[in-house]
Design an enzyme around this catalytic site. Sequence first.
Site, short mmCIF file in Angstrom:
data_model
loop_
_atom_site.label_atom_id
_atom_site.label_comp_id
_atom_site.label_asym_id
_atom_site.label_seq_id
_atom_site.Cartn_x
_atom_site.Cartn_y
_atom_site.Cartn_z
N ASP A 1 0.88 -1.17 0.00
CA ASP A 1 0.00 0.00 0.00
C ASP A 1 0.91 1.22 0.00
OD1 ASP A 1 -2.22 -1.63 0.14
OD2 ASP A 1 -2.39 -1.50 2.32
N GLU B 1 -8.93 0.52 -4.88
CA GLU B 1 -8.00 1.22 -3.99
C GLU B 1 -6.81 1.75 -4.78
OE1 GLU B 1 -6.92 -1.67 -1.06
OE2 GLU B 1 -8.94 -1.86 -0.25
N HIS C 1 -3.20 0.45 -3.57
CA HIS C 1 -2.85 -0.97 -3.42
C HIS C 1 -2.30 -1.55 -4.72
CE1 HIS C 1 -3.63 -5.05 -1.57
NE2 HIS C 1 -3.45 -5.36 -2.85
#
Length: 218
Positions: free
Chosen positions: A139, A196, A199
């Site tokens: 991340d 996301e 990610h």
Amino acid sequence: MTSYLKSGILFCFLLGMVSCKSQVGSTKMEEKIISISDTAFVNLKDYNQDFVYDMKYATTDNFLKARVYDCAECFLRLKTVKALIEANTAFKKKGYKIKIFDCYRPLDIQKKMWKIVSNPEYVANPAKGSIHNRGGAVDITLVSIDGKELDMGTPFDFFGKEAGHNFTDLTQEVKANRMLLKEGMTKANFNSFDSEWWHYNLKSGLNDKISNVKWNCD
């Protein structure tokens, strides 16, 4: 004349020693990388010092509002580390660095997170595990060389539709920043995660087994 000759010989000797030490250091790092398996877990800091860290789950500054890691370390499989360094090297040439929020996550930590928030929309069910548990996911965001985060439109771990790669109601600056991150990571053999923007999964990481290997915080 003799004293000049001796001084010259001594200077050349010392210069050779410095050069030799530099070459030995470089060789040792190369040997270190070659000597272990690509799937072994390693600490990113042992292989490169050019990343910025904000390990959210080693603090309470996260959506769980809980500290679930005992210490802030970024462990990954060696092949993930190599790909991440490749991506960061390319970003640095453009004036940016990767800032890291999360790396490998032992299965026990996944279980702890699931106990706090038992919702698969926010936390992967440990019964299935995630690529974070395989050491193939990171991340991240990008920062300028002076450490200022690029505007990505939402904070890290914002779970609304605005965080998705397919959301288009964003400023041109945000779109450009997300595209910069995505293109750089995909060139280094990572895949993005649709919902996301932060990610990224190493393409070959899904082939690895879920792990519960833990690191020493001493």
